[in-house]
Design an enzyme around this catalytic site. Structure first.
Site, PDB file in Angstrom:
ATOM      1  N   ASN A 203       0.824  -1.210   0.000  1.00  0.00           N
ATOM      2  CA  ASN A 203       0.000   0.000   0.000  1.00  0.00           C
ATOM      3  C   ASN A 203       0.858   1.259   0.000  1.00  0.00           C
ATOM      4  O   ASN A 203       0.342   2.363   0.204  1.00  0.00           O
ATOM      5  CB  ASN A 203      -0.926   0.014   1.218  1.00  0.00           C
ATOM      6  CG  ASN A 203      -2.015  -1.033   1.117  1.00  0.00           C
ATOM      7  OD1 ASN A 203      -2.541  -1.284   0.034  1.00  0.00           O
ATOM      8  ND2 ASN A 203      -2.359  -1.655   2.235  1.00  0.00           N
ATOM      9  N   HIS A 205       3.020   2.168   2.180  1.00  0.00           N
ATOM     10  CA  HIS A 205       3.256   2.679   3.529  1.00  0.00           C
ATOM     11  C   HIS A 205       4.532   2.045   4.063  1.00  0.00           C
ATOM     12  O   HIS A 205       4.899   0.932   3.668  1.00  0.00           O
ATOM     13  CB  HIS A 205       2.118   2.312   4.493  1.00  0.00           C
ATOM     14  CG  HIS A 205       0.764   2.701   4.009  1.00  0.00           C
ATOM     15  ND1 HIS A 205      -0.380   2.045   4.424  1.00  0.00           N
ATOM     16  CD2 HIS A 205       0.354   3.675   3.150  1.00  0.00           C
ATOM     17  CE1 HIS A 205      -1.436   2.595   3.841  1.00  0.00           C
ATOM     18  NE2 HIS A 205      -1.020   3.579   3.064  1.00  0.00           N
ATOM     19  N   CYS A 240       2.706   6.441   7.090  1.00  0.00           N
ATOM     20  CA  CYS A 240       4.000   7.069   6.823  1.00  0.00           C
ATOM     21  C   CYS A 240       4.419   6.661   5.432  1.00  0.00           C
ATOM     22  O   CYS A 240       4.450   5.461   5.110  1.00  0.00           O
ATOM     23  CB  CYS A 240       5.031   6.630   7.861  1.00  0.00           C
ATOM     24  SG  CYS A 240       6.700   7.267   7.570  1.00  0.00           S
TER      25      CYS A 240
END
Length: 326
Positions: A203, A205, A240
């Site tokens: 994803n 992240h 993040c």
């Protein structure tokens, strides 16, 4: 998992072959202890590898159950509604460490968490003796992949996954204690941490393995050499990405009883309390007293900082052998 109640799946590596219970609600797999706990079994930094393996067993579970629609655990109904899984809380409890070379069995299963969440649990134990080495539990919720907002669970998705739920918990925690937020007064701070491409999941992240490593890097090396991880709790706040600049903060939850000093004559480190050294046996008992750190990963912004994840790690002293005089 009872081996008499397993359906064996073909694999070129028998340690990676998923073993599915006949009701398909629990999946197990065998791994060498070095693959789960590191080449040095009590190696702290093997925590990242450990995390990756338990996540792989979870994906294997979704795959062999026939629910997997993409490569990251989304079901067919989730793909239709443009939803993805995101973890909101993770806890790992390490009860024992295995001996080097021991074969480890990992079981995983899922259960309900409130109206819109799912709990996934793991148990890691010895294949030979059944001794439980570690347990883990996590809470997952759904996020809309386009809006990046949390979503309620559609009835279509609930109908897909609820038949697989088990009312069983690897870690029972009635009222989990809140992890306090750290600020710039934290004792240990690492700044300007930048994710690499290899740190990103499907994803895009930063993955859990990197989060754990960033947290552990703030703990002093001297402490890590004499202690081993006994538990870790993560509470996730936001994503993040690859362009974010991260800061890792760490604060010991209490001052240690001991100060470490060096015995120049024997070139070894000893512990003292108020200036008095203790016998090794007494020190070992004190070293087994749990010690914890509070952690925070945050994105450094020009106007304000944004929390990524709060954490708490708990540690116990390593039991070292006592040298006998020649």
């Amino acid at each position: 998992m009872d081996e008499k109640n397993l359906e064996y799946k073909q694999s070129s590596n028998r340690y990676l072959a998923p073993l599915l219970s006949r009701d398909k609600k629990t999946l197990g797999g065998y791994f060498p202890s070095a693959q789960v706990f590191g080449e040095r079994v009590t190696d702290t930094y093997a925590g990242g590898t450990r995390w990756r393996i338990v996540e792989e067993t979870a994906l294997n579970h979704v795959w062999v159950s026939g629910l997997l629609s993409d490569g990251f655990g989304a079901t067919h109904g989730m793909m239709k509604n443009n939803l993805i899984w995101v973890v909101s809380r993770m806890q790992v409890q390490i009860d024992h460490y295995p001996i080097w070379g021991e074969i480890i069995e990992i079981d995983t299963w899922v259960g309900a968490s409130g109206k819109n969440g799912m709990r996934r649990d793991w148990q890691i134990r010895s294949q030979a003796t059944g001794l439980v080495f570690a347990r883990a539990t996590s809470i997952w919720v759904m996020m809309n992949q386009q809006t990046r907002r949390l979503s309620k669970m559609p009835e279509e998705v609930r109908a897909e996954i609820s038949p697989w739920f088990i009312n069983k918990q690897a870690i029972k925690e009635e009222n989990p204690s809140k992890i306090e937020k750290l600020d710039d007064t934290a004792k240990y701070i690492l700044s300007n941490l930048k994710p690499k491409r290899s740190d990103l999941d499907m994803n895009h992240h930063v993955n859990n393995v990197k989060y754990v490593r960033w947290m552990l890097e703030t703990i002093p090396d001297q402490f890590l050499e004499s202690h081993q991880l006994s538990s870790i709790v993560l509470e996730y706040r936001r994503e993040c990405g690859s362009a974010d600049i991260v800061q890792s903060l760490c604060e010991p939850d209490e001052e240690g009883f001991f100060d470490d000093v060096v015995d120049d004559q024997h070139k070894r480190r000893i512990s003292v309390l108020h200036g008095f050294s203790f016998a090794t046996e007494i020190l070992e008992s004190f070293n087994q007293r749990p010690f914890s750190y509070t952690h925070l990963l945050q994105i450094k912004g020009q106007i304000k900082n944004e929390e990524i994840v709060r954490g708490r790690t708990t540690w116990k002293g390593k039991i070292s052998s006592i040298p006998f005089p020649a």
